[in-house]
Design an enzyme around this catalytic site. Structure first.
Site, short mmCIF file in Angstrom:
data_model
loop_
_atom_site.label_atom_id
_atom_site.label_comp_id
_atom_site.label_asym_id
_atom_site.label_seq_id
_atom_site.Cartn_x
_atom_site.Cartn_y
_atom_site.Cartn_z
N ALA A 1 0.77 -0.97 0.15
CA ALA A 1 0.36 0.06 -0.04
C ALA A 1 0.81 1.67 -0.30
O ALA A 1 1.82 1.33 0.72
CB ALA A 1 -1.16 -0.33 1.02
N GLY B 1 6.96 -4.90 -7.83
CA GLY B 1 6.85 -5.69 -8.10
C GLY B 1 5.42 -5.58 -8.68
O GLY B 1 5.14 -5.97 -9.52
N ASN C 1 18.76 1.94 -12.21
CA ASN C 1 18.45 3.79 -12.66
C ASN C 1 20.38 4.13 -13.13
O ASN C 1 21.28 3.50 -12.29
CB ASN C 1 17.62 4.38 -12.19
N LEU D 1 17.54 6.70 -17.31
CA LEU D 1 18.62 7.79 -16.91
C LEU D 1 17.60 9.28 -16.74
O LEU D 1 17.62 10.74 -17.24
CB LEU D 1 19.10 8.20 -18.34
N ASP E 1 4.65 13.41 -11.13
CA ASP E 1 5.04 12.06 -9.52
C ASP E 1 5.63 11.09 -10.84
O ASP E 1 5.18 10.64 -11.56
CB ASP E 1 4.02 12.20 -9.49
N THR F 1 7.25 8.37 -8.81
CA THR F 1 6.63 7.76 -8.28
C THR F 1 6.28 6.68 -9.56
O THR F 1 5.26 6.30 -9.99
CB THR F 1 6.49 7.28 -7.44
N ASP G 1 9.33 1.59 -13.18
CA ASP G 1 8.72 0.23 -12.97
C ASP G 1 7.89 -0.21 -14.05
O ASP G 1 7.85 -1.12 -15.15
CB ASP G 1 7.53 0.25 -11.53
N LYS H 1 0.80 11.88 -14.01
CA LYS H 1 -0.01 11.60 -13.46
C LYS H 1 0.44 10.83 -11.88
O LYS H 1 1.41 9.87 -11.68
CB LYS H 1 -1.22 10.38 -13.92
N GLY I 1 0.50 8.74 -8.84
CA GLY I 1 0.81 7.43 -8.15
C GLY I 1 1.49 6.82 -8.47
O GLY I 1 2.03 7.54 -9.67
P1 ADP Z 1 13.62 5.23 -11.72
O1 ADP Z 1 12.44 5.44 -11.21
O2 ADP Z 1 13.76 3.56 -11.63
O3 ADP Z 1 14.63 5.96 -10.93
P2 ADP Z 1 13.91 6.91 -14.03
O4 ADP Z 1 13.92 7.88 -13.13
O5 ADP Z 1 15.11 6.39 -14.73
O6 ADP Z 1 13.60 5.08 -13.02
O7 ADP Z 1 12.88 7.10 -15.40
C1 ADP Z 1 12.60 5.17 -16.11
C2 ADP Z 1 11.83 6.01 -17.66
O8 ADP Z 1 11.12 6.84 -17.45
C3 ADP Z 1 13.17 6.51 -18.00
O9 ADP Z 1 14.21 6.02 -18.88
C4 ADP Z 1 12.30 7.65 -19.31
O10 ADP Z 1 11.30 7.09 -20.35
C5 ADP Z 1 11.11 8.16 -18.15
N1 ADP Z 1 10.45 9.30 -17.11
C6 ADP Z 1 11.10 9.73 -16.22
N2 ADP Z 1 11.41 10.48 -15.90
C7 ADP Z 1 10.42 10.97 -16.46
C8 ADP Z 1 10.41 12.37 -17.00
N3 ADP Z 1 10.33 13.43 -15.73
N4 ADP Z 1 9.59 12.88 -18.12
C9 ADP Z 1 9.71 11.63 -19.29
N5 ADP Z 1 9.58 10.48 -18.48
C10 ADP Z 1 10.57 10.46 -18.13
#
Ligand code: ADP
Length: 292
Positions: free
Chosen positions: A10, A39, A179, A206, A231, A233, A237, A270, A272
């Protein structure tokens, strides 16, 4: 199919004006409760990307909220066991820049058993399926060993990150997903550079800069799509679950990366985690709008 030995939490999310400092008591601006866990998030991403999925995990006995949420997310509960230990949960702070800080109580996620592993894998032809796991459950090394011995392809999402644990599991791993920060830490443990991380496929995300995937066929780069993030979060995943579902279905890594980038771009717009993962058709429409 993707058999995901995955945590179920949760997520208790608090919008905060800034991250709390040591000793500070902070008034949250807002609060929400969502279905989460790395997961489960990854399973929802697999399912929404059209993948065949078997989720294996544990929740607290009689936790009607979590059971209702899992059903609403369209996840089959055949391999989800109810335990005397309460459902895991995560306390998540999100600041106005959409950055997050997370504290996790593992709870039932530490209750997986080898009987569950055998029930989920026995009778399947390993070479046709991916076994996926993260560091949020117990038994990761045993799951990896059992799956490898039975010929399954192994995808390892090495978070929450421990360089020693990740290094131990590398010899069993076919696809490692980390990451940028985790990749740098793991490189240090393995010998200095990412070239020292010896796995058949290495996917490094990245954030807003996209990702790269190294395999025997060379290195592919995928830019992130420019969106207004509220967000992040569960972005990683969403990316992994989407990638794996598409790659499992079509064996086209470049196409799967592009789908995953679109799915995670939509997801960060979004609030969540699991609930923010877009359905397949929304991702396809987004990709059509953003065709190069
Ligand atoms: P984690 O949540 O494991 O740290 P990342 O932050 O690297 O993973 O994000 C995973 C993927 O999500 C990135 O490779 C990208 O494609 C997408 N992503 C993350 N943040 C953004 C953002 N601000 N705008 C657009 N795509 C994003």
């Amino acid at each position: 199919m993707i058999i995901n030995f995955g945590s179920i939490n949760a997520d208790l999310v608090y919008q905060v004006p800034h991250m709390p400092r040591p000793g500070e008591t902070l008034l949250a601006l807002d609060h929400a409760k969502h279905l989460g866990g790395k997961g489960l998030n990854q399973s929802v991403a697999v399912a929404r990307a059209g993948g065949y999925l078997r989720h294996v995990g544990c929740v607290g006995k009689g936790d009607s909220w979590i059971n209702a949420q899992i059903s609403a997310a369209g996840i089959d509960k055949t391999h989800i066991l109810e335990t005397d230990t309460p459902t895991g949960h995560a306390i998540i702070y999100v600041d106005p820049d959409a950055e997050n800080e997370i504290v996790i109580f593992s709870g039932a996620n530490q209750c997986l058993t080898m009987d569950m592993v055998r029930a989920a894998l026995d009778g399947l032809n390993g070479a046709d399926h991916w076994v996926l796991f993260q560091n949020e459950t117990n038994l990761t090394a045993d799951i990896a060993r059992y799956a490898k011995d039975h010929g399954f392809k192994i995808a390892y999402s090495a978070a929450p990150f421990s360089p020693e644990l990740a290094a131990d599991l590398l010899p069993l791993t076919d696809l490692l997903v980390v990451n940028e920060t985790e990749a740098a830490e793991l490189a240090d443990t393995c010998g200095g550079t990412v070239d020292d991380i010896k796995v058949p496929m290495l996917l490094v995300t990245l954030g807003a800069k996209g990702c790269w995937l190294r395999s025997d066929n060379g290195t592919l780069h995928q830019d992130a799509f420019a969106v207004q993030a509220v967000d992040t979060t569960g972005a990683g995943d969403t990316f992994l679950g989407s990638f794996l579902a598409q790659y499992d279905a079509h064996s086209d890594a470049a196409q799967a990366l592009r789908y995953a980038a679109a799915a995670s771009a939509l997801q960060v717009t979004k609030h969540g985690a699991a609930n923010a993962i877009p359905p397949y058709q929304d991702v396809i429409d987004f990709l059509k709008e953003h065709a190069q």
